[in-house]
Design an enzyme around this catalytic site. Structure first.
Site, PDB file in Angstrom:
ATOM      1  N   ARG A 118      43.103 -67.609  27.844  1.00 33.18           N
ATOM      2  CA  ARG A 118      43.785 -67.594  26.613  1.00 33.18           C
ATOM      3  C   ARG A 118      43.577 -66.197  25.930  1.00 33.18           C
ATOM      4  O   ARG A 118      42.472 -65.783  25.919  1.00 33.18           O
ATOM      5  CB  ARG A 118      43.068 -69.012  25.837  1.00 33.18           C
ATOM      6  N   ASP A 119      44.675 -65.834  25.060  1.00 36.37           N
ATOM      7  CA  ASP A 119      44.546 -64.874  24.378  1.00 36.37           C
ATOM      8  C   ASP A 119      43.416 -64.842  23.310  1.00 36.37           C
ATOM      9  O   ASP A 119      43.706 -65.980  22.686  1.00 36.37           O
ATOM     10  CB  ASP A 119      45.855 -64.532  23.640  1.00 36.37           C
ATOM     11  N   ILE A 120      42.940 -63.790  22.900  1.00 35.44           N
ATOM     12  CA  ILE A 120      41.808 -63.915  22.000  1.00 35.44           C
ATOM     13  C   ILE A 120      42.344 -63.915  20.413  1.00 35.44           C
ATOM     14  O   ILE A 120      41.669 -64.267  19.750  1.00 35.44           O
ATOM     15  CB  ILE A 120      40.874 -62.451  22.218  1.00 35.44           C
ATOM     16  N   ASN A 126      54.777 -56.533  27.307  1.00 36.19           N
ATOM     17  CA  ASN A 126      55.005 -55.430  26.435  1.00 36.19           C
ATOM     18  C   ASN A 126      54.747 -54.116  27.308  1.00 36.19           C
ATOM     19  O   ASN A 126      53.715 -54.025  28.194  1.00 36.19           O
ATOM     20  CB  ASN A 126      54.181 -55.464  25.227  1.00 36.19           C
ATOM     21  N   VAL A 157      46.839 -53.108  26.129  1.00 30.11           N
ATOM     22  CA  VAL A 157      45.910 -53.183  27.407  1.00 30.11           C
ATOM     23  C   VAL A 157      46.680 -52.822  28.450  1.00 30.11           C
ATOM     24  O   VAL A 157      47.836 -53.314  28.849  1.00 30.11           O
ATOM     25  CB  VAL A 157      45.239 -54.551  27.387  1.00 30.11           C
ATOM     26  N   HIS A 165      50.146 -57.654  32.011  1.00 30.51           N
ATOM     27  CA  HIS A 165      49.686 -58.976  31.482  1.00 30.51           C
ATOM     28  C   HIS A 165      51.233 -59.635  31.042  1.00 30.51           C
ATOM     29  O   HIS A 165      51.881 -59.134  30.522  1.00 30.51           O
ATOM     30  CB  HIS A 165      48.542 -59.087  30.466  1.00 30.51           C
ATOM     31  N   HIS A 199      52.398 -62.229  28.816  1.00 26.77           N
ATOM     32  CA  HIS A 199      52.125 -63.199  27.863  1.00 26.77           C
ATOM     33  C   HIS A 199      53.088 -64.671  28.094  1.00 26.77           C
ATOM     34  O   HIS A 199      54.262 -64.593  28.231  1.00 26.77           O
ATOM     35  CB  HIS A 199      52.661 -62.915  26.370  1.00 26.77           C
TER      36      HIS A 199
HETATM   37  P1  DGP Z   1      49.470 -56.192  24.525  1.00 19.95           P
HETATM   38  O1  DGP Z   1      49.420 -55.677  23.122  1.00 19.95           O
HETATM   39  O2  DGP Z   1      50.839 -56.678  24.968  1.00 19.95           O
HETATM   40  O3  DGP Z   1      48.920 -55.185  25.422  1.00 19.95           O
HETATM   41  O4  DGP Z   1      48.713 -57.411  24.452  1.00 19.95           O
HETATM   42  C1  DGP Z   1      47.320 -57.574  24.798  1.00 19.95           C
HETATM   43  C2  DGP Z   1      46.578 -58.863  24.294  1.00 19.95           C
HETATM   44  O5  DGP Z   1      45.517 -58.932  24.865  1.00 19.95           O
HETATM   45  C3  DGP Z   1      46.661 -59.044  22.980  1.00 19.95           C
HETATM   46  O6  DGP Z   1      47.278 -60.010  22.513  1.00 19.95           O
HETATM   47  C4  DGP Z   1      45.207 -59.519  22.710  1.00 19.95           C
HETATM   48  C5  DGP Z   1      44.613 -59.638  24.122  1.00 19.95           C
HETATM   49  N1  DGP Z   1      43.360 -59.549  24.208  1.00 19.95           N
HETATM   50  C6  DGP Z   1      42.556 -58.042  23.795  1.00 19.95           C
HETATM   51  N2  DGP Z   1      41.493 -58.048  24.155  1.00 19.95           N
HETATM   52  C7  DGP Z   1      41.227 -59.453  24.483  1.00 19.95           C
HETATM   53  C8  DGP Z   1      39.936 -59.973  25.175  1.00 19.95           C
HETATM   54  O7  DGP Z   1      38.794 -59.196  25.302  1.00 19.95           O
HETATM   55  N3  DGP Z   1      40.167 -61.183  25.471  1.00 19.95           N
HETATM   56  C9  DGP Z   1      41.143 -62.098  25.394  1.00 19.95           C
HETATM   57  N4  DGP Z   1      41.025 -63.259  25.868  1.00 19.95           N
HETATM   58  N5  DGP Z   1      42.244 -61.617  25.310  1.00 19.95           N
HETATM   59  C10 DGP Z   1      42.272 -60.257  24.617  1.00 19.95           C
END
Ligand code: DGP
Length: 114
Positions: free
Chosen positions: A29-31, A87, A96, A100, A102
């Site tokens: 799950r996204d943070i 993205n 990141v 990934h 989404h």
């Molecule tokens: P993007 O901006 O498309 O590169 O998406 C990166 C996503 O990663 C963003 O929606 C937040 C998520 N994210 C960043 N750090 C962490 C983390 O430590 N844990 C989790 N679960 N999600 C994270």
């Protein structure tokens, strides 16, 4: 990669709410969720972008998308609708640099995206 956050999640060195893990992929799950269902589906192997992943391992790319679809089913958004977004680059908001997908669902998703 030693300095990659998502490699650290794959390795279990950084905690995450993991909903699927196998030898090739992790989903968690996204943070900072942008929808009631917001899950990140990533390959275990490090590739910076979807295009790089697809060039290096098209079969793995297909499996990730199939996994995202099966998670949409298990999360209950397959019928209502969902979006798979990746993205790429700064203009698209990639923060990141480990590819990934989404998976977003559980609310109406407007188009075009911002
Ligand atoms: P993007 O901006 O498309 O590169 O998406 C990166 C996503 O990663 C963003 O929606 C937040 C998520 N994210 C960043 N750090 C962490 C983390 O430590 N844990 C989790 N679960 N999600 C994270």
């Amino acid at each position: 990669m030693s300095d990659c956050l998502f490699c650290a999640i794959v390795a279990g060195d950084v905690p995450a709410d993991v909903i699927h893990r196998d030898d090739d992929a992790v989903a968690f799950r996204d943070i900072d969720p942008k929808a009631p269902v917001h899950i990140l589906v990533i390959p275990a192997a490090h590739h910076a972008t979807a295009a790089e992943l697809a060039a290096a391992d098209p079969a793995a790319t297909g499996r990730l998308l199939a996994l995202a679809g099966s998670i949409a089913e298990s999360e209950g958004v397959a019928d209502s609708g969902y979006r798979i977004v990746t993205n790429t680059g700064p203009g698209a908001g990639q923060s990141v640099h480990h590819v990934h997908f989404h998976l977003l669902g559980g609310r109406d998703l407007s188009w075009p995206p911002g």
